[in-house]
Design a protein around this motif. Structure first.
Motif, PDB file in Angstrom:
ATOM      1  N   THR A 123      -1.498  18.556   4.995  1.00  0.00           N
ATOM      2  CA  THR A 123      -0.880  19.811   4.584  1.00  0.00           C
ATOM      3  C   THR A 123       0.601  19.552   4.386  1.00  0.00           C
ATOM      4  OG1 THR A 123      -0.545  20.461   6.905  1.00  0.00           O
ATOM      5  CG2 THR A 123      -2.550  21.237   5.816  1.00  0.00           C
ATOM      6  N   THR A 124       1.179  20.187   3.382  1.00  0.00           N
ATOM      7  CA  THR A 124       2.589  19.980   3.079  1.00  0.00           C
ATOM      8  C   THR A 124       3.287  21.314   2.865  1.00  0.00           C
ATOM      9  OG1 THR A 124       2.378  19.902   0.663  1.00  0.00           O
ATOM     10  CG2 THR A 124       1.964  17.857   1.867  1.00  0.00           C
ATOM     11  N   GLN A 125       4.599  21.261   2.978  1.00  0.00           N
ATOM     12  CA  GLN A 125       5.440  22.396   2.614  1.00  0.00           C
ATOM     13  C   GLN A 125       6.751  21.844   2.074  1.00  0.00           C
ATOM     14  OE1 GLN A 125       5.921  25.392   5.644  1.00  0.00           O
ATOM     15  NE2 GLN A 125       7.729  26.263   4.677  1.00  0.00           N
ATOM     16  N   GLY A 126       7.134  22.306   0.901  1.00  0.00           N
ATOM     17  CA  GLY A 126       8.386  21.845   0.315  1.00  0.00           C
ATOM     18  C   GLY A 126       8.326  20.462  -0.288  1.00  0.00           C
ATOM     19  N   VAL A 127       7.129  19.891  -0.439  1.00  0.00           N
ATOM     20  CA  VAL A 127       6.957  18.576  -1.050  1.00  0.00           C
ATOM     21  C   VAL A 127       6.389  18.763  -2.452  1.00  0.00           C
ATOM     22  CG1 VAL A 127       5.816  16.328  -0.894  1.00  0.00           C
ATOM     23  CG2 VAL A 127       6.564  17.502   1.201  1.00  0.00           C
ATOM     24  N   GLU A 128       7.000  18.143  -3.447  1.00  0.00           N
ATOM     25  CA  GLU A 128       6.580  18.291  -4.834  1.00  0.00           C
ATOM     26  C   GLU A 128       5.876  17.059  -5.376  1.00  0.00           C
ATOM     27  OE1 GLU A 128       6.904  21.132  -6.773  1.00  0.00           O
ATOM     28  OE2 GLU A 128       7.460  22.053  -4.865  1.00  0.00           O
ATOM     29  N   SER A 129       6.129  15.909  -4.767  1.00  0.00           N
ATOM     30  CA  SER A 129       5.491  14.674  -5.213  1.00  0.00           C
ATOM     31  C   SER A 129       5.494  13.702  -4.047  1.00  0.00           C
ATOM     32  CB  SER A 129       6.238  14.078  -6.409  1.00  0.00           C
ATOM     33  OG  SER A 129       5.636  12.867  -6.830  1.00  0.00           O
ATOM     34  N   LEU A 130       4.423  12.901  -3.917  1.00  0.00           N
ATOM     35  CA  LEU A 130       4.299  11.993  -2.782  1.00  0.00           C
ATOM     36  C   LEU A 130       3.463  10.788  -3.164  1.00  0.00           C
ATOM     37  CD1 LEU A 130       1.179  12.364  -1.529  1.00  0.00           C
ATOM     38  CD2 LEU A 130       2.143  14.553  -0.836  1.00  0.00           C
ATOM     39  N   THR A 131       3.554   9.756  -2.339  1.00  0.00           N
ATOM     40  CA  THR A 131       2.702   8.584  -2.504  1.00  0.00           C
ATOM     41  C   THR A 131       2.316   8.068  -1.131  1.00  0.00           C
ATOM     42  OG1 THR A 131       2.500   6.411  -3.545  1.00  0.00           O
ATOM     43  CG2 THR A 131       4.630   6.952  -2.606  1.00  0.00           C
ATOM     44  N   LEU A 132       1.165   7.427  -1.057  1.00  0.00           N
ATOM     45  CA  LEU A 132       0.638   6.888   0.194  1.00  0.00           C
ATOM     46  C   LEU A 132       0.315   5.409   0.028  1.00  0.00           C
ATOM     47  CD1 LEU A 132      -1.992   9.682   1.046  1.00  0.00           C
ATOM     48  CD2 LEU A 132       0.437   9.654   1.621  1.00  0.00           C
ATOM     49  N   ASP A 133       0.573   4.637   1.082  1.00  0.00           N
ATOM     50  CA  ASP A 133       0.119   3.252   1.115  1.00  0.00           C
ATOM     51  C   ASP A 133      -1.261   3.225   1.771  1.00  0.00           C
ATOM     52  OD1 ASP A 133       2.686   2.550   0.222  1.00  0.00           O
ATOM     53  OD2 ASP A 133       3.421   2.417   2.292  1.00  0.00           O
ATOM     54  N   ARG A 134      -2.090   2.308   1.327  1.00  0.00           N
ATOM     55  CA  ARG A 134      -3.380   2.104   1.990  1.00  0.00           C
ATOM     56  C   ARG A 134      -3.212   1.043   3.085  1.00  0.00           C
ATOM     57  NH1 ARG A 134      -4.966   2.482  -3.546  1.00  0.00           N
ATOM     58  NH2 ARG A 134      -6.585   4.046  -3.971  1.00  0.00           N
ATOM     59  N   ASP A 135      -3.262   1.457   4.338  1.00  0.00           N
ATOM     60  CA  ASP A 135      -3.255   0.514   5.445  1.00  0.00           C
ATOM     61  C   ASP A 135      -4.655  -0.077   5.547  1.00  0.00           C
ATOM     62  OD1 ASP A 135      -3.384  -0.803   7.885  1.00  0.00           O
ATOM     63  OD2 ASP A 135      -2.143   0.674   8.929  1.00  0.00           O
ATOM     64  N   PRO A 136      -4.847  -1.361   5.238  1.00  0.00           N
ATOM     65  CA  PRO A 136      -6.203  -1.927   5.210  1.00  0.00           C
ATOM     66  C   PRO A 136      -6.935  -1.843   6.546  1.00  0.00           C
ATOM     67  CG  PRO A 136      -4.530  -3.652   5.077  1.00  0.00           C
ATOM     68  CD  PRO A 136      -3.820  -2.349   4.903  1.00  0.00           C
ATOM     69  N   GLU A 137      -6.196  -1.658   7.641  1.00  0.00           N
ATOM     70  CA  GLU A 137      -6.844  -1.503   8.937  1.00  0.00           C
ATOM     71  C   GLU A 137      -7.446  -0.107   9.101  1.00  0.00           C
ATOM     72  OE1 GLU A 137      -7.280  -3.797  11.332  1.00  0.00           O
ATOM     73  OE2 GLU A 137      -6.404  -5.280   9.973  1.00  0.00           O
ATOM     74  N   LEU A 138      -6.984   0.832   8.269  1.00  0.00           N
ATOM     75  CA  LEU A 138      -7.423   2.217   8.417  1.00  0.00           C
ATOM     76  C   LEU A 138      -8.119   2.765   7.179  1.00  0.00           C
ATOM     77  CD1 LEU A 138      -4.155   3.637  10.073  1.00  0.00           C
ATOM     78  CD2 LEU A 138      -6.250   2.928  11.247  1.00  0.00           C
ATOM     79  N   VAL A 139      -7.724   2.263   6.010  1.00  0.00           N
ATOM     80  CA  VAL A 139      -8.267   2.771   4.746  1.00  0.00           C
ATOM     81  C   VAL A 139      -8.816   1.607   3.932  1.00  0.00           C
ATOM     82  CG1 VAL A 139      -7.744   3.999   2.611  1.00  0.00           C
ATOM     83  CG2 VAL A 139      -6.599   4.659   4.734  1.00  0.00           C
ATOM     84  N   PRO A 140     -10.099   1.612   3.613  1.00  0.00           N
ATOM     85  CA  PRO A 140     -10.674   0.511   2.827  1.00  0.00           C
ATOM     86  C   PRO A 140      -9.963   0.363   1.486  1.00  0.00           C
ATOM     87  CG  PRO A 140     -12.405   1.903   3.727  1.00  0.00           C
ATOM     88  CD  PRO A 140     -11.111   2.620   3.976  1.00  0.00           C
ATOM     89  N   THR A 141      -9.763  -0.857   1.087  1.00  0.00           N
ATOM     90  CA  THR A 141      -9.093  -1.124  -0.195  1.00  0.00           C
ATOM     91  C   THR A 141     -10.087  -1.474  -1.294  1.00  0.00           C
ATOM     92  OG1 THR A 141      -8.779  -3.432   0.470  1.00  0.00           O
ATOM     93  CG2 THR A 141      -6.978  -1.894   0.939  1.00  0.00           C
ATOM     94  N   SER A 142     -11.394  -1.465  -0.978  1.00  0.00           N
ATOM     95  CA  SER A 142     -12.408  -1.826  -1.976  1.00  0.00           C
ATOM     96  C   SER A 142     -13.254  -0.643  -2.427  1.00  0.00           C
ATOM     97  CB  SER A 142     -13.330  -2.909  -1.397  1.00  0.00           C
ATOM     98  OG  SER A 142     -13.962  -2.450  -0.218  1.00  0.00           O
ATOM     99  N   THR A 143     -13.024   0.520  -1.821  1.00  0.00           N
ATOM    100  CA  THR A 143     -13.768   1.724  -2.202  1.00  0.00           C
ATOM    101  C   THR A 143     -12.779   2.850  -2.488  1.00  0.00           C
ATOM    102  OG1 THR A 143     -13.956   2.386   0.134  1.00  0.00           O
ATOM    103  CG2 THR A 143     -15.775   1.095  -0.800  1.00  0.00           C
ATOM    104  N   PRO A 144     -13.212   3.891  -3.208  1.00  0.00           N
ATOM    105  CA  PRO A 144     -12.294   4.989  -3.539  1.00  0.00           C
ATOM    106  C   PRO A 144     -11.696   5.659  -2.296  1.00  0.00           C
ATOM    107  CG  PRO A 144     -14.266   5.106  -4.884  1.00  0.00           C
ATOM    108  CD  PRO A 144     -14.531   4.056  -3.847  1.00  0.00           C
ATOM    109  N   THR A 145     -10.467   6.144  -2.451  1.00  0.00           N
ATOM    110  CA  THR A 145      -9.778   6.861  -1.382  1.00  0.00           C
ATOM    111  C   THR A 145      -9.776   8.348  -1.712  1.00  0.00           C
ATOM    112  OG1 THR A 145      -8.340   4.961  -0.995  1.00  0.00           O
ATOM    113  CG2 THR A 145      -7.630   7.075  -0.086  1.00  0.00           C
ATOM    114  N   ARG A 146     -10.276   9.137  -0.783  1.00  0.00           N
ATOM    115  CA  ARG A 146     -10.345  10.590  -0.967  1.00  0.00           C
ATOM    116  C   ARG A 146      -9.175  11.234  -0.219  1.00  0.00           C
ATOM    117  NH1 ARG A 146     -12.414  15.127   1.705  1.00  0.00           N
ATOM    118  NH2 ARG A 146     -13.483  16.671   0.364  1.00  0.00           N
ATOM    119  N   VAL A 147      -8.345  11.986  -0.943  1.00  0.00           N
ATOM    120  CA  VAL A 147      -7.172  12.612  -0.353  1.00  0.00           C
ATOM    121  C   VAL A 147      -7.235  14.120  -0.587  1.00  0.00           C
ATOM    122  CG1 VAL A 147      -4.651  12.684  -0.279  1.00  0.00           C
ATOM    123  CG2 VAL A 147      -5.824  10.530  -0.798  1.00  0.00           C
ATOM    124  N   GLN A 148      -7.185  14.870   0.490  1.00  0.00           N
ATOM    125  CA  GLN A 148      -7.141  16.322   0.392  1.00  0.00           C
ATOM    126  C   GLN A 148      -5.728  16.786   0.721  1.00  0.00           C
ATOM    127  OE1 GLN A 148      -8.851  19.105   3.444  1.00  0.00           O
ATOM    128  NE2 GLN A 148     -10.298  19.576   1.800  1.00  0.00           N
TER     129      GLN A 148
END
Length: 547
Positions: free
Chosen positions: A277-302
């Motif tokens: 959830t955000t407030q006052g954010v207009e644009s953002l980017t995320l890094d994929r931490d390979p220990e937490l987020v698989p880098t070989s399958t799609p990433t779902r972001v809500q």
């Protein structure tokens, strides 16, 4: 340095590092003495700095920056601390997950300020007898403030940045006789409300609580036992400046214009799925931490209820358009940086006025008009001094000494109007304000939108240098020599621009305007433009109570 450290060693062993920040009028080597429990009550800080003596051997690095003396660990002082830390990480075997920070008084305030603004750099913080809310100050508390004054006071209040301390355990010390205890109490209360890790001590002493906190090396032991987590599943981040936009794998790219903090609460809820959830954010980017987020399958972001899916080969980046989040970079036609004058506020070019003191500066006084030269020079010298006890020595030069190389490598503080300052005269057509001998004029797209007529008027504003867009110009000018000189009376907390006359005088040496009244003051839009409403409206906010 660590007792077992050998300069020529090629061993892979790394060590913890503690940054220790001195107090007002303090010195770095005397601060090292204090941190090892050797404060000599019979000696002043100057003597202790010249006689550091021997300290007990430890298995870690301890670094005490000078940070330009009394620069308050803000702006140039903050930059100095972070550059010293970067240098230490490059040249010594530092364990980057065991870097901590502590300090006393002004240094205790700086400890909270720096740790919360760079939350992924530190494993723990121990602020001693610090001042963690501007709203506790007697010269601000319960006083009427302009909206931008409140914003800037919030920016300097550590307790309002404490949300960023999710992974930052605190050990707060404040003496019972060090009044008001609320200076540290506001931070303690905020940490408790957030449910974050905090320890506290309130010995029956005054301001010199460091004699208890650092006795027998206990400060070093507590700090160096802490470790920064390598992989954070949960990010809570809050900022109101484009200078501070990063926490672990989360990065703000754009913030909403206005006078509010931008906030985010992001969690990795399951493998390959992130909810935020955000407030006052207009644009953002995320890094994929390979220990937490698989880098070989799609990433779902809500994000705020909108679900976006990113292929493994696609950068996780999103922007908000008409209230809805969309995947990818913002289209060029919809990018604020491509509107009007072709520049948008960003880190290093965001304002407000005091933001220029993060940058390398040269103060340039105008010499074209002999009737104004002395006032211009004295105004430049007064601004370059910043405040008593700051060690910085900024160049103060005549306008005839400025060339393109100097302007390309420095932000310029231009003192004097276009009749007296040749550098300002050359760029004035591209600036949002100008001063003539009889009036101050606000401009928009080359046309006047507001004029102020009167005797000895002045204007101060910060703006991208039209000839060197990566640098600021801070302009201090008036309709006369006295109008320019009156800028010395401006208070500490200033927006992007202020137009003033003799009614600014009561603000000299103050934090906020108080009884002083400007003719106009406010913030430029995100694209550095002005509208008539920006220079015609100066409504007071309600009386401010402690947040």
């Amino acid at each position: 340095v660590p007792a077992s450290f050998v300069v020529a060693s090629t061993a892979s062993k790394t060590y913890p590092l503690v940054v220790v920040l001195h107090g007002m009028n303090g010195k770095p080597l005397s601060m090292v003495r204090w941190f090892f429990g050797h404060d000599d009550e019979g000696r002043d800080s100057e003597w202790e700095d010249r006689h550091p003596g021997e300290v007990e051997p430890v298995e870690g690095f301890v670094i005490a920056p000078n940070a330009f003396g009394n620069a308050m660990y803000r702006e140039l002082g903050e930059v100095d601390v972070m550059k010293v830390l970067d240098w230490a990480e490059r040249f010594f075997p530092v364990d980057k997950n065991r870097i901590t920070i502590t300090g006393v008084s002004m240094g205790g305030t700086g400890t909270g300020s720096i740790a919360f603004r760079y939350p992924d750099r530190f494993a723990a913080a121990e602020p001693l007898c610090g001042y963690h809310s501007y709203f506790v100050r007697h010269d601000i508390s319960l006083r009427a403030m302009w909206p931008w004054e409140k914003l800037l006071a919030e920016q300097r209040s550590n307790s309002l940045w404490a949300d960023n301390g999710l992974y930052l355990p605190l050990y707060v010390w404040h003496g019972k006789k060090d009044f008001p205890e609320k200076n540290s109490g506001v931070l303690i209360d905020r940490y408790k409300a957030l449910g974050y890790a905090i320890e506290q001590e309130h010995p029956d002493v005054g301001h010199d609580v460091w004699k208890r906190a650092y006795d027998l090396g206990q400060g070093f032991r507590w700090l160096t036992q802490k470790t920064r987590p390598l992989h954070k599943r949960h990010i809570v981040f809050k900022t109101d400046s484009p200078r501070y936009v990063d926490d672990a794998w989360f990065h703000v790219l754009e913030m909403s214009p206005g006078l509010e903090f931008a906030t985010v609460d992001a969690k990795i809820v399951e493998q390959g799925s992130i909810a935020m959830t955000t407030q006052g954010v207009e644009s953002l980017t995320l890094d994929r931490d390979p220990e937490l987020v698989p880098t070989s399958t799609p990433t779902r972001v809500q994000i705020d209820g909108t679900v976006l899916v990113f292929d493994p080969s696609t950068q996780v980046i999103a922007y908000k358009a008409q209230g809805t989040w969309k995947a990818g970079n913002r289209p060029t036609a919809d990018n604020p940086s491509n509107t009007r004058r072709g520049a948008s506020k960003r880190a290093g070019l965001s304002g407000p006025i005091r933001d220029v003191f993060f940058e390398p500066l040269v103060f340039v006084y105008g010499t074209l008009d002999p009737a104004q030269t002395r006032a211009n020079r004295e105004t430049a010298r007064a601004w370059a001094k910043i405040r008593w006890g700051v060690d910085a020595r900024y160049p103060v030069v005549a306008d005839s000494e400025v060339d393109d190389q100097l302007a390309e490598n420095h932000s310029l503080v231009l003192v004097g109007n276009s009749d007296s300052n040749r550098v300002l005269r050359e760029i004035e057509p591209a600036l949002p304000f100008k001063a003539t001998s009889s009036e101050i004029i606000a401009m928009s797209d080359g046309s006047p939108i507001k004029e102020w007529k009167g005797k000895d008027l002045g204007v101060a504003f910060v703006y991208p240098n039209p000839r060197h867009r990566a640098r600021y110009v801070l302009v201090l000018e008036g309709t006369s020599a006295l109008g320019t000189l009156r800028s010395i009376a401006l208070p500490e907390l200033l927006p992007d621009f202020v137009v003033f006359d003799d009614k600014i005088a009561p603000a000299r040496g103050q934090i906020i305007l108080g009884a002083a009244t400007p003719l106009a003051a406010g913030l430029f839009h995100a694209d550095w433009t002005l509208d008539k409403s920006d220079v015609n409206s100066l409504s007071r906010s309600p009386t401010v109570s402690t947040p």
